[in-house]
Motif scaffolding. Structure first.
Motif, short mmCIF file in Angstrom:
data_model
loop_
_atom_site.label_atom_id
_atom_site.label_comp_id
_atom_site.label_asym_id
_atom_site.label_seq_id
_atom_site.Cartn_x
_atom_site.Cartn_y
_atom_site.Cartn_z
N HIS A 232 0.81 -0.96 -0.01
CA HIS A 232 0.19 0.46 0.06
C HIS A 232 0.78 0.94 -0.01
N GLY B 250 -8.69 -4.44 3.32
CA GLY B 250 -7.58 -3.35 2.49
C GLY B 250 -7.22 -2.85 1.69
N PRO B 251 -6.36 -1.64 2.38
CA PRO B 251 -6.21 -0.81 0.48
C PRO B 251 -5.17 -1.20 -0.39
N CYS C 39 4.22 0.57 4.96
CA CYS C 39 4.49 0.03 5.96
C CYS C 39 5.04 -0.63 5.89
N CYS D 298 -0.77 -0.76 10.01
CA CYS D 298 -0.57 0.94 9.64
C CYS D 298 -2.36 1.40 8.80
N HIS D 299 -2.70 0.42 8.26
CA HIS D 299 -4.11 1.11 7.66
C HIS D 299 -4.64 -0.87 7.31
N GLN D 300 -4.15 -1.62 8.28
CA GLN D 300 -4.56 -3.15 8.32
C GLN D 300 -5.57 -3.33 7.03
N SER D 301 -4.41 -3.56 5.76
CA SER D 301 -4.24 -4.51 4.72
C SER D 301 -3.81 -5.94 5.70
#
Length: 375
Positions: A284, A319-320, A287, A303-306
């Motif tokens: 993403h 996630g993204p 991270c 960081c963004h739950q990927s």
């Protein structure tokens, strides 16, 4: 008591008859609203009354804008003239000091000059703007253009060419120090080439991070997750690019039951007895993916739950992130230590436009839809 007595209406008592119910609204005396007091009378400034003070204020504004331009140039000069020497903290402090002072001068020059211009030279008449709908009729839109032209006339932006030109010059120069600084942070080589390959080579042993101890396949138990680096990385000093190389080559090593590992045709030989290795860098924004769920075999980026499914080539399940984690093909050497078969077959880290130019199509069989998603 009979049913008829219960249903008959009860006569109010004398005390109840004496209670008078008043309307609450009627108990409040309604008064007229306050009259609009209007705006206070306009008080002319010294620059409105004396032309020579107006010219002096104009020169002061120009001076601040010129000072801002000087600060921008000095920031570039300070960055070049006071370089940062490796291992010399005094040079770091000196560079930060002169660079910070010059950039502060550039920004303050624009800010103070603009404030002085507005307070001393622009129109000081107070006006009231009535609220109205955001979309007006054509006459109101034409009126808006007239107001814009009136504002230009009152501010003197078109008329005061010296102030206007110095302001434009100051604004044009103030980003230059940032451009010089950020451009110099990039590596000397092409940025895409710098991250397209890592230090993994055929036969290079996988080692524990940070000790650098090589890993045998028998040491990796099911359900465990090892943070891995190339064994030769421990021989690189911090001043020789240790962190840069580690950021590219960091790997997560996981062992699954072989029956739970679903491998695509052509990639069956990338694992060894249920042991798989994937890049630790999230696709993403880069991270570190460091959380492993043993029951679901999912890797989670904090960081963004990927979320990535290790059992299916670390494909994205939530996630993204838009593409799977790059896989490092591994095997074992004659002594039973885990080694890399080759480097990653695609660039690690966050997606970028040019990454497909560095994907090995012979070792990464992708469908057209997956290729578009991975781009």
């Amino acid at each position: 008591m009979s049913a008829e007595d219960q249903s008959a209406p009860r006569e109010p008592s004398g005390h109840e008859q004496s209670v008078v119910v008043h309307d609450r609204g009627a108990a409040v005396e309604q008064t007229d609203a306050f009259e609009n007091p209007g705006l206070p009378p306009h008080r002319p400034r010294q620059t409105d009354l004396h032309p020579h003070k107006e010219r002096r204020a104009e020169r002061q504004v120009v001076g601040w804008f010129l000072l801002s331009m000087l600060g921008s140039v000095l920031a570039i000069v300070a960055y070049i003239a006071v370089p940062i020497e490796l291992g010399n903290m005094a040079s770091v402090r000196a560079n930060n000091l002169f660079l910070g002072l010059a950039i502060a001068l550039a920004l303050l020059g624009i800010g103070i000059g603009a404030m002085h211009w507005a307070r001393q030279l622009m129109s000081s008449h107070e006006v009231v703007e009535e609220r109205h709908l955001t979309r007006g009729s054509e006459p109101s839109r034409a009126r808006a253009v007239e107001i814009f032209q009136l504002g230009d006339e009152e501010s003197g932006f078109s008329r005061r060419s010296l102030i206007r030109n110095t302001l434009i010059g100051a604004i044009a120069l103030v980003p230059l120090p940032a451009v010089i600084l950020f451009r110099d942070l990039a590596p000397a080589q092409d940025a895409v080439e710098a991250i397209a390959h890592t230090m993994w080579r055929p036969g290079m042993r996988l080692a524990l991070d940070p000790s650098g101890a090589p890993i045998k396949a028998t040491d990796v138990t099911q359900g465990s997750a090892f943070h891995v680096i190339p064994e030769p990385l421990t021989e690189i000093g911090h001043n020789e690019g240790y962190l840069d190389q580690k950021a590219l080559a960091a790997v997560l090593l996981v062992r699954l039951p072989p029956e739970r590992l679903f491998e695509e045709p052509g990639r069956e030989g990338w694992s060894y007895d249920g042991i798989v290795a994937y890049s630790k860098i999230c696709t993403h924004v880069g991270c570190p993916v460091a959380l492993y769920e043993q029951q679901t075999h999912h890797l989670l980026c904090p960081c963004h739950q990927s979320t990535f499914d290790v059992s299916h080539h670390a494909k994205v399940v939530f996630g993204p992130a838009k593409r799977a984690l790059p896989q490092l093909p591994i095997t074992v050497d004659d002594e039973g230590y885990l080694v890399a078969q080759r480097d990653f077959t695609e660039p690690i880290g966050a997606s970028f436009f040019e990454r497909l130019h560095h994907v090995d199509p012979e070792h990464v069989p992708l469908s057209a839809a997956e290729t578009e998603n991975r781009a």
